[in-house]
Design a protein around this motif. Structure first.
Motif, PDB file in Angstrom:
ATOM      1  N   ARG A 168       0.816  -1.227   0.000  1.00  0.00           N
ATOM      2  CA  ARG A 168       0.000   0.000   0.000  1.00  0.00           C
ATOM      3  C   ARG A 168       0.844   1.269   0.000  1.00  0.00           C
ATOM      4  N   CYS A 187       3.923   4.074  -4.745  1.00  0.00           N
ATOM      5  CA  CYS A 187       3.327   5.210  -5.450  1.00  0.00           C
ATOM      6  C   CYS A 187       3.189   4.899  -6.941  1.00  0.00           C
ATOM      7  N   VAL A 188       3.104   3.611  -7.280  1.00  0.00           N
ATOM      8  CA  VAL A 188       2.866   3.188  -8.660  1.00  0.00           C
ATOM      9  C   VAL A 188       1.743   2.151  -8.652  1.00  0.00           C
ATOM     10  N   ASP A 189       1.327   1.762  -9.835  1.00  0.00           N
ATOM     11  CA  ASP A 189       0.289   0.738  -9.947  1.00  0.00           C
ATOM     12  C   ASP A 189       0.815  -0.601  -9.414  1.00  0.00           C
ATOM     13  N   THR A 190       0.046  -1.222  -8.512  1.00  0.00           N
ATOM     14  CA  THR A 190       0.492  -2.479  -7.876  1.00  0.00           C
ATOM     15  C   THR A 190      -0.337  -3.680  -8.325  1.00  0.00           C
ATOM     16  N   SER A 191      -1.017  -3.557  -9.455  1.00  0.00           N
ATOM     17  CA  SER A 191      -1.878  -4.658  -9.902  1.00  0.00           C
ATOM     18  C   SER A 191      -1.088  -5.931 -10.163  1.00  0.00           C
ATOM     19  N   SER A 192       0.145  -5.810 -10.662  1.00  0.00           N
ATOM     20  CA  SER A 192       0.966  -7.008 -10.915  1.00  0.00           C
ATOM     21  C   SER A 192       1.344  -7.687  -9.597  1.00  0.00           C
ATOM     22  N   GLU A 217      -0.447  -7.522  -6.815  1.00  0.00           N
ATOM     23  CA  GLU A 217      -1.674  -8.123  -6.294  1.00  0.00           C
ATOM     24  C   GLU A 217      -1.983  -9.435  -7.021  1.00  0.00           C
TER      25      GLU A 217
END
Length: 317
Positions: A186, A189-194, A196
């Motif tokens: 969390r 400060c970037v997209d963490t979809s990968s 997750e």
């Protein structure tokens, strides 16, 4: 150089459970006592199994491994938690945070696989008792235990590496009791979809797959128990599995509730409480469950206490 300053933090601040001093002191005393009980209970179980030749069987070999995992898991989280209860500045260095995440994640994965292995052991004991010794021989038990430990550490190494490669920018406040996987992600400060997606894959492999194997084992076990004609035989078969089934319900239930359902359905406070329960209460209860619900372990305790009382009497005279 500017990019490095944006993506690198030297330490993190753990917000913990409470900022109230009186509450922190009370929690320190409570969790210190629980941690000491956890250490004592699990170490005594290991000692008891090593000292009593009647307990040198596959099920107790795996129980030793489970106790070592529980002690190690609690130790990876609780001492730091206790120190922070009495500290004004609740910081943890970057390397220590990564190490805590690595070991807690590895030990959690090892426990899930171990519980599945123990379910298979119970399946063989109940469904194929005449061939139990031939199937659950020492070499197989050692290989199953080694597989549990190695797979847990490999999974954790991958998860820790991809988590701490995320740019954290200036975020350093972890709203949790420890460097827990979801709480650290969390901060990115970037997209963490990968990330997750990787957590979901890992949860399927190390949580849901062992859980399904446990369920399958107990479906066969229950179907076998139902076919046993004598009441005494059914009771004996049920007691063979009761302790393990209780521990399975505790461990898998909490983990599935935390990691499988959508993140939005759990509040941060709930995540903290589930982590606390898993880190402190479950390792503390496991040796109690196996002692109170197991005739062989209770018999071994009585034998050991009788020996110590006899030795004490001789020394007194």
């Amino acid at each position: 150089m500017g990019t490095d300053n944006q993506t690198w933090v030297s330490d993190f601040i753990l917000l913990g459970l409470s900022s109230d001093w009186d509450a922190q002191v009370s929690l320190f005393v409570l969790f210190l006592v629980m941690y000491m009980v956890t250490m004592l209970g699990n170490c005594l179980i290991v000692l008891l199994i090593r000292l009593d030749n009647r307990l040198h069987t596959p099920v107790y070999f795996f129980l030793i491994n489970l106790s070592l995992v529980d002690v190690s898991y609690a130790t990876s989280i609780v001492p730091q938690l206790l120190a922070h209860f009495l500290a004004e500045h609740k910081s943890i260095p970057f390397q220590s945070c990564a190490a805590q995440l690595f070991f807690s994640l590895a030990l959690g994965g090892i426990e899930f696989v171990l519980l599945a292995v123990m379910a298979y052991d119970r399946y063989v004991a109940v469904c194929d008792p005449l061939r139990y010794s031939a199937i659950m021989h020492g070499t197989l038990c050692a290989r199953l235990a080694i597989t549990s430990w190695v797979s847990g550490f490999i999974n954790s190494l991958v998860q820790t590496a991809i988590t701490f490669h995320l740019p954290m920018c200036t975020n350093k406040f972890i709203d949790h009791i420890s460097c827990e996987l979801l709480a650290v992600i969390r901060l990115a400060c970037v997209d963490t979809s990968s990330n997750e997606a990787a957590i979901m894959v890992s949860s399927i492999v190390f949580l849901m797959t062992p859980f399904c194997l446990v369920l399958l084992s107990y479906i066969w076990i229950i179907s076998t128990i139902v076919k046993i004609q004598s009441t005494e035989g059914r009771k004996k078969a049920f007691h063979t599995c009761a302790s393990h089934l209780t521990v399975v319900a505790l461990c898998y239930g909490l983990a599935i509730f935390t990691y499988i359902q959508p993140h939005s359905s759990l509040s941060v406070l709930q995540e903290k409480l589930f982590s606390l329960f898993y880190a402190i209460l479950t390792p503390m209860l496991n040796p109690m469950i196996y002692s109170l619900r197991n005739k062989e372990v209770k018999g071994a305790w009585q034998k050991l206490l009788w020996k110590f009382s006899g030795l004490a009497s001789k020394l007194a005279t």
